[in-house]
Design a protein around this motif. Structure first.
Motif, mmCIF file in Angstrom:
data_model
loop_
_atom_site.group_PDB
_atom_site.id
_atom_site.type_symbol
_atom_site.label_atom_id
_atom_site.label_comp_id
_atom_site.label_asym_id
_atom_site.label_seq_id
_atom_site.Cartn_x
_atom_site.Cartn_y
_atom_site.Cartn_z
ATOM 1 N N SER A 38 0.822 -1.201 0.000
ATOM 2 C CA SER A 38 0.000 0.000 0.000
ATOM 3 C C SER A 38 0.869 1.269 0.000
ATOM 4 O O SER A 38 0.711 2.141 -0.862
ATOM 5 C CB SER A 38 -0.903 -0.045 1.226
ATOM 6 O OG SER A 38 -1.720 1.068 1.243
ATOM 7 N N LEU A 39 1.812 1.347 0.925
ATOM 8 C CA LEU A 39 2.656 2.550 1.004
ATOM 9 C C LEU A 39 3.639 2.615 -0.171
ATOM 10 O O LEU A 39 3.846 3.676 -0.767
ATOM 11 C CB LEU A 39 3.418 2.586 2.333
ATOM 12 C CG LEU A 39 4.370 3.768 2.526
ATOM 13 C CD1 LEU A 39 3.613 5.093 2.479
ATOM 14 C CD2 LEU A 39 5.130 3.645 3.840
ATOM 15 N N HIS A 89 -9.155 7.347 13.597
ATOM 16 C CA HIS A 89 -9.322 8.801 13.574
ATOM 17 C C HIS A 89 -9.634 9.228 12.149
ATOM 18 O O HIS A 89 -8.861 8.949 11.233
ATOM 19 C CB HIS A 89 -8.039 9.496 14.016
ATOM 20 C CG HIS A 89 -7.560 9.124 15.385
ATOM 21 N ND1 HIS A 89 -6.987 7.906 15.658
ATOM 22 C CD2 HIS A 89 -7.576 9.801 16.559
ATOM 23 C CE1 HIS A 89 -6.662 7.848 16.951
ATOM 24 N NE2 HIS A 89 -7.003 8.976 17.521
ATOM 25 N N LEU A 136 2.102 9.744 13.322
ATOM 26 C CA LEU A 136 0.685 9.626 13.695
ATOM 27 C C LEU A 136 0.545 9.473 15.199
ATOM 28 O O LEU A 136 -0.313 10.100 15.819
ATOM 29 C CB LEU A 136 0.051 8.418 13.004
ATOM 30 C CG LEU A 136 -0.393 8.607 11.557
ATOM 31 C CD1 LEU A 136 -0.933 7.299 10.994
ATOM 32 C CD2 LEU A 136 -1.467 9.692 11.464
ATOM 33 N N ALA A 137 1.414 8.657 15.805
ATOM 34 C CA ALA A 137 1.341 8.423 17.256
ATOM 35 C C ALA A 137 1.516 9.732 18.017
ATOM 36 O O ALA A 137 0.787 10.010 18.973
ATOM 37 C CB ALA A 137 2.394 7.404 17.683
ATOM 38 N N PHE A 183 -1.716 11.889 17.459
ATOM 39 C CA PHE A 183 -2.871 11.386 18.222
ATOM 40 C C PHE A 183 -2.710 11.724 19.705
ATOM 41 O O PHE A 183 -3.666 12.118 20.373
ATOM 42 C CB PHE A 183 -3.009 9.865 18.077
ATOM 43 C CG PHE A 183 -3.358 9.408 16.680
ATOM 44 C CD1 PHE A 183 -4.018 10.247 15.788
ATOM 45 C CD2 PHE A 183 -3.025 8.124 16.258
ATOM 46 C CE1 PHE A 183 -4.331 9.818 14.496
ATOM 47 C CE2 PHE A 183 -3.340 7.689 14.975
ATOM 48 C CZ PHE A 183 -3.991 8.537 14.095
ATOM 49 N N SER A 222 -3.921 2.814 1.751
ATOM 50 C CA SER A 222 -4.939 2.324 2.682
ATOM 51 C C SER A 222 -4.296 1.801 3.961
ATOM 52 O O SER A 222 -4.971 1.611 4.966
ATOM 53 C CB SER A 222 -5.750 1.199 2.039
ATOM 54 O OG SER A 222 -5.958 1.451 0.676
ATOM 55 N N GLY A 223 -3.002 1.588 3.941
ATOM 56 C CA GLY A 223 -2.288 1.072 5.103
ATOM 57 C C GLY A 223 -2.352 1.978 6.313
ATOM 58 O O GLY A 223 -2.191 1.526 7.451
ATOM 59 N N TYR A 272 4.009 6.304 10.877
ATOM 60 C CA TYR A 272 3.231 5.796 12.003
ATOM 61 C C TYR A 272 3.670 6.438 13.308
ATOM 62 O O TYR A 272 2.850 6.736 14.170
ATOM 63 C CB TYR A 272 3.338 4.270 12.039
ATOM 64 C CG TYR A 272 3.226 3.715 10.656
ATOM 65 C CD1 TYR A 272 2.090 3.998 9.889
ATOM 66 C CD2 TYR A 272 4.249 2.996 10.060
ATOM 67 C CE1 TYR A 272 1.985 3.550 8.590
ATOM 68 C CE2 TYR A 272 4.152 2.529 8.756
ATOM 69 C CZ TYR A 272 3.013 2.820 8.023
ATOM 70 O OH TYR A 272 2.905 2.383 6.741
ATOM 71 N N PHE A 286 -2.985 2.021 11.221
ATOM 72 C CA PHE A 286 -2.325 2.817 12.253
ATOM 73 C C PHE A 286 -3.246 3.930 12.741
ATOM 74 O O PHE A 286 -2.797 4.934 13.265
ATOM 75 C CB PHE A 286 -0.991 3.357 11.734
ATOM 76 C CG PHE A 286 -0.001 2.254 11.505
ATOM 77 C CD1 PHE A 286 0.835 1.833 12.529
ATOM 78 C CD2 PHE A 286 0.054 1.587 10.290
ATOM 79 C CE1 PHE A 286 1.723 0.788 12.337
ATOM 80 C CE2 PHE A 286 0.944 0.533 10.096
ATOM 81 C CZ PHE A 286 1.774 0.137 11.128
ATOM 82 N N GLY A 287 -4.544 3.714 12.537
ATOM 83 C CA GLY A 287 -5.516 4.606 13.166
ATOM 84 C C GLY A 287 -5.967 5.812 12.361
ATOM 85 O O GLY A 287 -6.700 6.635 12.881
ATOM 86 N N LEU A 288 -5.507 5.939 11.106
ATOM 87 C CA LEU A 288 -5.949 7.099 10.317
ATOM 88 C C LEU A 288 -6.789 6.680 9.120
ATOM 89 O O LEU A 288 -6.348 5.878 8.293
ATOM 90 C CB LEU A 288 -4.761 7.919 9.822
ATOM 91 C CG LEU A 288 -5.195 9.295 9.287
ATOM 92 C CD1 LEU A 288 -5.341 10.298 10.425
ATOM 93 C CD2 LEU A 288 -4.223 9.822 8.248
ATOM 94 N N PHE A 307 -2.366 2.441 23.175
ATOM 95 C CA PHE A 307 -1.722 3.644 23.696
ATOM 96 C C PHE A 307 -1.314 4.594 22.576
ATOM 97 O O PHE A 307 -1.442 5.808 22.672
ATOM 98 C CB PHE A 307 -0.482 3.243 24.513
ATOM 99 C CG PHE A 307 0.201 4.399 25.183
ATOM 100 C CD1 PHE A 307 -0.271 4.900 26.384
ATOM 101 C CD2 PHE A 307 1.307 5.004 24.611
ATOM 102 C CE1 PHE A 307 0.348 5.973 27.010
ATOM 103 C CE2 PHE A 307 1.928 6.076 25.224
ATOM 104 C CZ PHE A 307 1.447 6.562 26.428
ATOM 105 N N LEU A 308 -0.816 4.036 21.481
ATOM 106 C CA LEU A 308 -0.346 4.859 20.368
ATOM 107 C C LEU A 308 -1.496 5.388 19.508
ATOM 108 O O LEU A 308 -1.285 6.192 18.604
ATOM 109 C CB LEU A 308 0.639 4.060 19.499
ATOM 110 C CG LEU A 308 1.977 3.742 20.178
ATOM 111 C CD1 LEU A 308 2.773 2.727 19.370
ATOM 112 C CD2 LEU A 308 2.799 5.019 20.363
ATOM 113 N N GLY A 309 -2.713 4.932 19.812
ATOM 114 C CA GLY A 309 -3.871 5.432 19.086
ATOM 115 C C GLY A 309 -4.139 4.690 17.797
ATOM 116 O O GLY A 309 -4.920 5.140 16.962
ATOM 117 N N PHE A 310 -3.497 3.534 17.610
ATOM 118 C CA PHE A 310 -3.633 2.813 16.344
ATOM 119 C C PHE A 310 -4.912 1.973 16.261
ATOM 120 O O PHE A 310 -5.291 1.533 15.179
ATOM 121 C CB PHE A 310 -2.423 1.895 16.108
ATOM 122 C CG PHE A 310 -1.113 2.627 15.942
ATOM 123 C CD1 PHE A 310 -1.080 3.995 15.660
ATOM 124 C CD2 PHE A 310 0.099 1.958 16.043
ATOM 125 C CE1 PHE A 310 0.134 4.674 15.508
ATOM 126 C CE2 PHE A 310 1.309 2.623 15.875
ATOM 127 C CZ PHE A 310 1.328 3.982 15.617
#
Lengths: 218, 218
Positions: free
Chosen positions: A100-101, B91, A205-206, A209, B109-110, A202, B114-116, B84-87
């Motif tokens: 994906s990335l 969001h 993102l952490a 968030f 889409s990956g 990532y 990781f939460g986004l 904890f990392l919000g994954f």
């Protein structure tokens, strides 16, 4: 000999400086669009909220000198900064892992404007091998050593799953790659002579968030 | 009251810690795949070359405790770290500027893992407005305030040209965006209550090119 070593050391620009220089560049480009011809570090300072003395110090690494009162000539500053940052010289790269990335990065032709051209990608997925994405050929990972002969490449972009991040890094280095742009959240190990640039979306993102969460509670 | 403030402050995890935690997470995931059930900070330390005491300190921010001799239970550690990392919490975000990089991010889409989740994008290009990319609708920038009512979004991804980076940031903040993920090389200004996460791929390229150049001369 000592002055040669000194020259060599002066090439190793501190990372914080290298991270700030693109800010100055984008800011100065904007001033150019507004029709300005000269800019001082004080002016840049006001725009981006960094100490003028810090800006002057950062710019002292770049081979340019300002004139008293008028400052730096904008056209020259842009050209010198772009050259200094390596954006004018196209560096060829291979990308490993068209997930994906990886696929997303192959779509981003904008990297060319900043000196990076991904000339080929590698994967083991039979649905991908032999095809092209955004005009960039995807080869089987096994073909990498052969393709190293064919293309003039010294940068590898790492976008594989974490399980094979170290293995593919070793494979790249063995094949002659000199710098790894690591997009995986995995901390790869390399010999001392190899450059690693970690860009973990990532981790960013952490941080975002966490700060958002903190502000919401406030 | 003082303990409440203390709890609140403990939520603001130092950025270096937040950047290292994803390394531990990916490392521990790998150990799980290898069939391990427990891991100590000493073990992680050996794998990724960071002081065990630093790792233990970083993990002290996370609500997990290891057991003497056996260390942390891997399944629990993964679950607690991801949370904890919000994954684990999705969001929602809007993306502004469907150019080369913006389009690339819509393809990734990956980020969902990781939460986004980018739920919609904005642009003014008539060739893009009304279409979809990777299933994500592209609206006209003018429609942003209305779409804010429709979607439950508080993050804005900034991938516009530098000339309008500040203007679009102001527009986002005015519309209620609380965090800006800035991919432009422009240093945007925001009110104190707004989170900014800068991810400048170009600054990372500049650092990599400089180090590569330095090594080549050595």
């Amino acid at each position: 000999m000592s002055s040669l070593l000194q020259n060599k050391e002066s090439l190793r620009v501190p990372e914080p400086t290298l991270r700030r220089l693109p800010w100055y560049l984008s800011n100065v480009k904007l001033l150019k669009q507004k029709g300005e011809r000269f800019v001082s570090s004080t002016q840049i300072s006001k725009e981006i909220n960094i100490d003028a003395s810090q800006i002057a110090k950062d710019l002292s690494y770049v081979n340019i000198s300002g004139r008293t009162r008028v400052g730096y000539e904008i056209d020259t500053l842009i050209a010198v900064l772009e050259d200094f940052l390596g954006f004018t010289n196209l560096h060829k790269a291979f990308l490993f892992g068209v997930g994906s990335l990886g696929g997303a990065l192959l779509h981003d032709s904008g990297l060319r404007h900043f000196g990076l051209e991904i000339v080929a990608a590698f994967d083991v997925n039979p649905l991908l091998v032999g095809s092209k994405l955004n005009g960039i050929p995807i080869f089987h990972t096994d073909d990498f050593p052969r393709k190293m002969q064919e293309y003039d490449v010294n940068i590898g972009v790492l976008t594989v799953p974490i399980e094979i991040a170290q293995q593919i890094t070793d494979y790249m280095v063995e094949g002659g790659i000199k710098a790894v742009w690591n997009f995986t959240p995995f901390r790869i190990r390399v010999p001392e002579s190899i450059v690693v640039q970690n860009t973990s979306l990532y981790a960013h993102l952490a941080v975002m968030f966490n700060r958002l969460n903190y502000n919401e509670i406030k």
